[in-house]
Design a protein around this motif. Structure first.
Motif, PDB file in Angstrom:
ATOM      1  N   HIS A   1       0.830  -1.198   0.000  1.00  0.00           N
ATOM      2  CA  HIS A   1       0.000   0.000   0.000  1.00  0.00           C
ATOM      3  C   HIS A   1       0.871   1.258   0.000  1.00  0.00           C
ATOM      4  CE1 HIS A   1      -2.554   3.131   1.822  1.00  0.00           C
ATOM      5  NE2 HIS A   1      -3.496   2.568   1.100  1.00  0.00           N
ATOM      6  N   ASP A   2       1.875   1.285   0.882  1.00  0.00           N
ATOM      7  CA  ASP A   2       2.750   2.462   0.977  1.00  0.00           C
ATOM      8  C   ASP A   2       3.503   2.713  -0.329  1.00  0.00           C
ATOM      9  OD1 ASP A   2       1.915   2.694   3.532  1.00  0.00           O
ATOM     10  OD2 ASP A   2       3.767   1.935   4.459  1.00  0.00           O
ATOM     11  N   LEU A   3       3.940   1.629  -0.955  1.00  0.00           N
ATOM     12  CA  LEU A   3       4.726   1.797  -2.176  1.00  0.00           C
ATOM     13  C   LEU A   3       3.848   2.244  -3.350  1.00  0.00           C
ATOM     14  CD1 LEU A   3       7.578   1.493  -3.409  1.00  0.00           C
ATOM     15  CD2 LEU A   3       6.883  -0.766  -4.186  1.00  0.00           C
ATOM     16  N   LEU A   4       2.596   1.763  -3.381  1.00  0.00           N
ATOM     17  CA  LEU A   4       1.778   1.951  -4.582  1.00  0.00           C
ATOM     18  C   LEU A   4       0.760   3.081  -4.469  1.00  0.00           C
ATOM     19  CD1 LEU A   4       1.366  -1.839  -5.289  1.00  0.00           C
ATOM     20  CD2 LEU A   4       2.566  -0.213  -6.763  1.00  0.00           C
ATOM     21  N   ILE A   5       0.701   3.704  -3.308  1.00  0.00           N
ATOM     22  CA  ILE A   5      -0.329   4.719  -3.071  1.00  0.00           C
ATOM     23  C   ILE A   5      -0.255   5.857  -4.100  1.00  0.00           C
ATOM     24  CG2 ILE A   5       1.049   5.902  -1.266  1.00  0.00           C
ATOM     25  CD1 ILE A   5      -2.658   5.455  -0.899  1.00  0.00           C
ATOM     26  N   ASP A   6       0.956   6.197  -4.519  1.00  0.00           N
ATOM     27  CA  ASP A   6       1.115   7.310  -5.464  1.00  0.00           C
ATOM     28  C   ASP A   6       1.244   6.851  -6.918  1.00  0.00           C
ATOM     29  OD1 ASP A   6       1.062   9.154  -3.388  1.00  0.00           O
ATOM     30  OD2 ASP A   6       3.202   8.864  -3.000  1.00  0.00           O
ATOM     31  N   SER A   7       0.914   5.603  -7.185  1.00  0.00           N
ATOM     32  CA  SER A   7       1.126   5.088  -8.541  1.00  0.00           C
ATOM     33  C   SER A   7       0.084   5.612  -9.527  1.00  0.00           C
ATOM     34  CB  SER A   7       1.079   3.563  -8.535  1.00  0.00           C
ATOM     35  OG  SER A   7      -0.242   3.146  -8.220  1.00  0.00           O
ATOM     36  N   GLY A   8      -0.988   6.182  -9.020  1.00  0.00           N
ATOM     37  CA  GLY A   8      -2.027   6.707  -9.897  1.00  0.00           C
ATOM     38  C   GLY A   8      -3.008   5.640 -10.374  1.00  0.00           C
ATOM     39  N   ALA A   9      -2.814   4.389  -9.935  1.00  0.00           N
ATOM     40  CA  ALA A   9      -3.727   3.321 -10.363  1.00  0.00           C
ATOM     41  C   ALA A   9      -4.718   3.002  -9.241  1.00  0.00           C
ATOM     42  CB  ALA A   9      -2.924   2.078 -10.712  1.00  0.00           C
TER      43      ALA A   9
END
Ligand code: SAH
Length: 364
Positions: free
Chosen positions: A125-133
């Motif tokens: 969650h922390d890594l992907l929160i800013d992925s825009g997906a």
């Protein structure tokens, strides 16, 4: 403080020996003390390192693989991009970044991460929160909503528990874990032979079967046939079914006794790709491979990607990219190119997924 080993000993003392499958399930997935449940096992300071953690190129190439599969599916919108056992989320993060060059694909994506560990789900969650997906989590593949899907899993199948059968005096007996005279865990075999296993083998040989692996592969194949899509499974294992004892425990990058510290070391079995392929085929799906990770990554462009990153994007890191490429595709000791294999499962109506083209087309 009670630990998992105490709990397993108490369980055996009370109810008798447990199967290797049950032991593996507890060691990895016990809700309180299971290995994956409350730690991040990856990287130099952890117990083992995986391909996406070695280089961003691995996830990037798989992201582009997925985009190409999507276009061969007729570019459905939405499409589920499912990752099984995503670890730290590194592969998905790199895949989503690379997929930006195909904006329609990025916009069609509904990302699902199948993860049983709450600790790792939080890291993802922390890594992907800013992925825009748009990203959702599920505890099992079955929970992922229906619809066309592209599924990827690196080192997922090796974490599924196996049953082991040992040939003793001309009969197959299930390998069990019991307590020895000192109250410590030890291997044994069940009293009753498994008379339905008809394979013949010399005494001492071991046969491994992954019931949850078979169930998963059948479910995956059936879903892809019915709703469209393809899956990519990468793992260490063998292409042909045989007699082997591959149960192994890793701690701080070293092999340790699988019974020594349940819950404190990674416990896996090599994947029997032929067996997994049989279950997916039985569900009506097309199976491609397994092929060596080396051949797969080269077919989908790791050489060009290494060159692009080393020469143009980040020349100051050129050596790092070249070393990472060698580790992923090399076939020598300590390299992953031949030990790891890639297998694809797909809807029969699709053309073979990238990297798995028939030999004739590849050499043309
Ligand atoms: N794919 C990652 C991590 C591999 S380790 C990488 O290549 O770095 C195995 C992963 O599978 C972990 O995230 C673990 O928590 C998860 N896992 C293990 N058993 C699982 C199961 N039955 N269902 C879903 N995830 C599982």
């Amino acid at each position: 403080m009670t630990t998992l080993v105490d709990e397993i000993k108490a369980m055996i003392a009370e109810r008798g020996p447990i199967t290797v499958e049950r032991y593996m399930q507890l060691a990895l997935g016990h809700p309180d003390f299971g290995y994956y449940m409350n730690r991040d096992p990856f990287g130099a300071s952890g117990d083992f390192t995986t391909s996406p953690e070695i280089s961003q190129m691995f996830g990037e190439l798989i992201g582009l693989w997925a985009a190409e599969v999507w276009s061969s599916m007729g570019a459905p919108k939405p499409v589920r991009l499912v990752e099984l056992g995503p670890g730290r989320g590194t592969l998905m993060s790199d895949a989503l970044r690379a997929a930006r060059i195909v904006p329609e694909f990025r916009e069609a994506l509904d990302v699902w991460l199948v993860e049983t560990s709450p600790t790792l789900a939080a890291t993802q969650h922390d890594l992907l929160i800013d992925s825009g997906a748009a990203i959702c989590w599920a505890q099992s593949f079955r929970e992922v909503p229906q619809g066309p899907a592209i599924v990827v899993g690196n080192e997922f199948l090796d974490a599924l528990p196996v049953r082991q059968f040992v040939r003793v005096s001309g009969q197959w007996r299930e390998r069990m874990v019991r307590l020895n005279g000192d109250g410590e865990l030890t291997f044994d075999v069940a009293r009753t032979p498994e008379s339905y296993i008809i394979a013949h083998a010399p005494n001492g040989e071991v046969l491994e079967v992954s019931p949850s692996g078979h169930r998963f592969m059948f479910e995956l194949g059936a879903r892809l046939v019915k709703q469209g899509g393809a899956a990519l499974l990468i793992d260490y294992g063998h292409a042909v079914t045989g007699f082997r004892d591959t149960l192994q425990a890793l701690r701080a990058h070293r092999h340790v006794d699988p019974l020594a510290a349940p819950g404190d070391c990674d416990l896996t079995a090599h994947v029997d790709f032929a067996a997994m392929a049989r279950s997916a085929s039985a569900a009506g799906a097309a199976v491609y491979g397994p092929i060596d990770q080396s051949d797969f990554l080269r077919a989908i462009g790791i050489d060009l990607r290494t060159k692009a990153l080393a020469d143009r994007a980040s020349p100051e890191r050129a050596e790092e990219f070249k070393r990472a490429r060698a580790r992923l595709v090399g076939k020598g000791q300590g390299e992953m190119g031949a030990l790891f294999k890639a297998m694809a499962v797909a809807d029969r109506k699709l053309r073979p997924p990238p990297g798995f083209q028939p030999a004739a087309a590849k050499s043309a």
